[in-house]
Design a protein around this motif. Structure first.
Motif, mmCIF file in Angstrom:
data_model
loop_
_atom_site.group_PDB
_atom_site.id
_atom_site.type_symbol
_atom_site.label_atom_id
_atom_site.label_comp_id
_atom_site.label_asym_id
_atom_site.label_seq_id
_atom_site.Cartn_x
_atom_site.Cartn_y
_atom_site.Cartn_z
ATOM 1 N N SER A 29 0.833 -1.211 0.000
ATOM 2 C CA SER A 29 0.000 0.000 0.000
ATOM 3 C C SER A 29 0.863 1.254 0.000
ATOM 4 C CB SER A 29 -0.929 -0.006 1.225
ATOM 5 O OG SER A 29 -1.772 -1.129 1.198
ATOM 6 N N LEU A 30 1.938 1.204 0.810
ATOM 7 C CA LEU A 30 2.837 2.365 0.844
ATOM 8 C C LEU A 30 3.498 2.601 -0.501
ATOM 9 C CD1 LEU A 30 4.545 1.913 4.328
ATOM 10 C CD2 LEU A 30 2.894 3.668 3.667
ATOM 11 N N ILE A 31 3.839 1.505 -1.160
ATOM 12 C CA ILE A 31 4.475 1.640 -2.478
ATOM 13 C C ILE A 31 3.525 2.313 -3.459
ATOM 14 C CG2 ILE A 31 5.334 0.355 -4.466
ATOM 15 C CD1 ILE A 31 6.488 -1.675 -2.473
ATOM 16 N N PHE A 32 2.268 1.893 -3.446
ATOM 17 C CA PHE A 32 1.284 2.481 -4.350
ATOM 18 C C PHE A 32 1.047 3.955 -4.007
ATOM 19 C CE2 PHE A 32 0.000 -1.923 -5.373
ATOM 20 C CZ PHE A 32 -0.046 -1.807 -6.758
ATOM 21 N N ILE A 33 1.028 4.262 -2.714
ATOM 22 C CA ILE A 33 0.812 5.655 -2.306
ATOM 23 C C ILE A 33 1.965 6.538 -2.751
ATOM 24 C CG2 ILE A 33 0.656 7.170 -0.301
ATOM 25 C CD1 ILE A 33 -0.863 4.917 1.135
ATOM 26 N N VAL A 34 3.195 6.034 -2.559
ATOM 27 C CA VAL A 34 4.366 6.804 -2.976
ATOM 28 C C VAL A 34 4.376 6.989 -4.489
ATOM 29 C CG1 VAL A 34 6.885 6.761 -3.111
ATOM 30 C CG2 VAL A 34 5.739 6.128 -0.975
ATOM 31 N N ALA A 35 4.058 5.934 -5.205
ATOM 32 C CA ALA A 35 4.030 6.024 -6.667
ATOM 33 C C ALA A 35 2.984 7.032 -7.135
ATOM 34 C CB ALA A 35 3.755 4.654 -7.272
ATOM 35 N N PHE A 36 1.847 7.064 -6.455
ATOM 36 C CA PHE A 36 0.784 7.998 -6.824
ATOM 37 C C PHE A 36 1.239 9.446 -6.634
ATOM 38 C CE2 PHE A 36 -2.754 10.656 -5.369
ATOM 39 C CZ PHE A 36 -3.557 10.630 -6.504
ATOM 40 N N PHE A 37 1.837 9.717 -5.487
ATOM 41 C CA PHE A 37 2.284 11.080 -5.220
ATOM 42 C C PHE A 37 3.419 11.494 -6.150
ATOM 43 C CE2 PHE A 37 0.115 10.622 -1.073
ATOM 44 C CZ PHE A 37 -0.587 11.820 -1.085
ATOM 45 N N LEU A 38 4.275 10.564 -6.514
ATOM 46 C CA LEU A 38 5.334 10.882 -7.466
ATOM 47 C C LEU A 38 4.754 11.253 -8.822
ATOM 48 C CD1 LEU A 38 8.080 8.218 -6.668
ATOM 49 C CD2 LEU A 38 8.201 10.680 -6.278
ATOM 50 N N ALA A 39 3.725 10.497 -9.222
ATOM 51 C CA ALA A 39 3.086 10.794 -10.509
ATOM 52 C C ALA A 39 2.428 12.167 -10.486
ATOM 53 C CB ALA A 39 2.049 9.715 -10.834
ATOM 54 N N VAL A 40 1.752 12.485 -9.389
ATOM 55 C CA VAL A 40 1.107 13.785 -9.263
ATOM 56 C C VAL A 40 2.144 14.891 -9.260
ATOM 57 C CG1 VAL A 40 -0.290 15.252 -7.776
ATOM 58 C CG2 VAL A 40 -0.914 12.855 -8.100
ATOM 59 N N SER A 41 3.255 14.663 -8.526
ATOM 60 C CA SER A 41 4.304 15.673 -8.442
ATOM 61 C C SER A 41 4.936 15.914 -9.792
ATOM 62 C CB SER A 41 5.362 15.231 -7.426
ATOM 63 O OG SER A 41 6.419 16.160 -7.398
ATOM 64 N N THR A 42 5.199 14.846 -10.541
ATOM 65 C CA THR A 42 5.800 14.990 -11.870
ATOM 66 C C THR A 42 4.889 15.759 -12.795
ATOM 67 O OG1 THR A 42 6.979 12.903 -11.569
ATOM 68 C CG2 THR A 42 6.769 13.741 -13.825
ATOM 69 N N THR A 43 3.577 15.498 -12.709
ATOM 70 C CA THR A 43 2.626 16.186 -13.569
ATOM 71 C C THR A 43 2.554 17.659 -13.227
ATOM 72 O OG1 THR A 43 1.328 14.157 -13.736
ATOM 73 C CG2 THR A 43 0.240 16.223 -14.364
ATOM 74 N N SER A 44 2.579 17.976 -11.925
ATOM 75 C CA SER A 44 2.431 19.365 -11.513
ATOM 76 C C SER A 44 3.660 20.193 -11.833
ATOM 77 C CB SER A 44 2.152 19.438 -10.006
ATOM 78 O OG SER A 44 3.241 18.894 -9.273
ATOM 79 N N THR A 45 4.842 19.585 -11.916
ATOM 80 C CA THR A 45 6.064 20.332 -12.203
ATOM 81 C C THR A 45 6.444 20.300 -13.673
ATOM 82 O OG1 THR A 45 7.416 18.382 -11.669
ATOM 83 C CG2 THR A 45 7.001 19.959 -9.891
ATOM 84 N N ALA A 46 5.616 19.706 -14.523
ATOM 85 C CA ALA A 46 5.902 19.708 -15.955
ATOM 86 C C ALA A 46 5.894 21.145 -16.467
ATOM 87 C CB ALA A 46 4.864 18.868 -16.700
ATOM 88 N N LEU A 47 6.881 21.487 -17.289
ATOM 89 C CA LEU A 47 7.034 22.861 -17.765
ATOM 90 C C LEU A 47 6.205 23.046 -19.035
ATOM 91 C CD1 LEU A 47 10.873 23.255 -17.194
ATOM 92 C CD2 LEU A 47 8.992 23.842 -15.658
ATOM 93 N N ASN A 48 4.989 23.502 -18.849
ATOM 94 C CA ASN A 48 4.097 23.737 -19.988
ATOM 95 C C ASN A 48 4.311 25.165 -20.478
ATOM 96 O OD1 ASN A 48 2.016 23.968 -21.834
ATOM 97 N ND2 ASN A 48 0.582 22.770 -20.584
ATOM 98 N N ILE A 49 5.310 25.326 -21.344
ATOM 99 C CA ILE A 49 5.667 26.652 -21.804
ATOM 100 C C ILE A 49 4.559 27.268 -22.649
ATOM 101 C CG2 ILE A 49 6.849 25.773 -23.853
ATOM 102 C CD1 ILE A 49 7.827 28.834 -21.694
#
Length: 302
Positions: A29-49
């Motif tokens: 469960s922790l692995i899935f939670i960490v993976a989820f937050f990493l995916a969200v973080s990567t999406t939010s920091t994408a540089l949409n110029i």
């Protein structure tokens, strides 16, 4: 006494094994939670110029060319970027070039580091070499994939190609937006065309210096040298009349603009003439007495 083990058909579930399963489930469960937050973080920091520049219509042409050359997608895959953008008027000088030339030129406007105006002013050196996105293609010759940034004075910064001898043609005009320390968008004046990327675009010449306005002339009488021919009629100009002689009678001085005296005025002047003095009257009386005595003597002699 109750057995501590649980029976499952074909399988014996002990309490120790059950605990191990719980721990394993928690880890998963922790692995899935960490993976989820990493995916969200990567999406939010994408540089949409494209989305960032879409808020500024004055950079619309530059934004469209980033999409047209597919450079906007490459920027999204970067975590730290500085974009040197051009307004619609400035980029019009290269907007009609081929897609290949445009891509090379625009890649040299994408720096693989974070630079905002504050960081630029804190550069320890007056000049620095910056790596651009074109350097990652493996096709850069000499220093084509680098930019030269130079501070020529307080608050005065220029950019140019890193190729030796290339001119510094683009001036830093200001900051458009900044997301420390991921994305910085800076406004520059002129497209930076490295040697080999097509015809260079030179910086516009500075506007000519305006001539100082002539000093106003002092108010006063017109100098004789400034009197035009035909304006002089034998009399002194009205602005500088000639003074009358000091010993001349005041009444003899001509009065300009007045009519001559009338006959009635002349009579009044004669009537107002002073009477003869007493001495002149005595002389006249003596002459009359002598004349009478001469007349009497002549009569007696006769």
């Amino acid at each position: 006494m109750r057995n501590s083990s649980s029976r499952i058909p074909g399988f014996v579930l002990t309490s120790a094994f059950r605990t191990e399963l719980i721990v394993m489930a928690t880890d998963v469960s922790l692995i899935f939670i960490v993976a989820f937050f990493l995916a969200v973080s990567t999406t939010s920091t994408a540089l949409n110029i494209t989305e960032v520049l879409g808020q500024y219509p004055e950079y619309g042409t530059f934004n469209d060319l980033l999409t047209k050359t597919k450079l906007a997608e490459q920027i999204k895959n970067r975590q730290t970027i500085t974009v040197l953008t051009l307004d619609n008027d400035s980029i019009s000088s290269i907007a009609n070039r081929s897609i290949d030339q445009l891509k090379k030129i625009l890649m040299n406007h994408i720096i693989l580091d974070y630079f905002d105006t504050l960081k630029i002013q804190k550069l320890g050196k007056k000049s620095a070499i910056l790596t651009t996105l074109y350097q990652t293609t493996g096709m850069a010759m000499e220093q084509q994939g680098f930019l030269n940034i130079t501070r020529i004075g307080p608050g005065d910064v220029v950019f140019g190609s890193g190729v030796k001898g290339a001119p510094l043609v683009s001036k830093l005009l200001g900051s458009v937006t900044a997301q420390p320390f991921n994305l910085s968008v800076l406004h520059v004046s002129t497209p930076i065309v490295a040697p080999g990327f097509g015809d260079p675009v030179l910086a516009p010449p500075p506007p000519p210096a305006s001539k100082p306005a002539p000093a106003p002339k002092k108010a006063g009488a017109t100098a004789p040298s400034e009197v035009e021919e035909g304006d002089y009629d034998g009399e002194a100009p009205e602005s500088a009349p000639s003074p009358a002689p000091a010993d001349a009678p005041l009444a003899d001085a001509p009065t300009k603009g007045k009519s001559p005296p009338s006959p009635e005025d002349a009579d009044e002047e004669e009537a107002e003439a002073p009477a003869p003095s007493a001495s002149s009257r005595v002389v006249d009386s003596s002459i009359a007495v002598v004349a009478v005595m001469c007349l009497v003597v002549s009569l007696v002699a006769f």
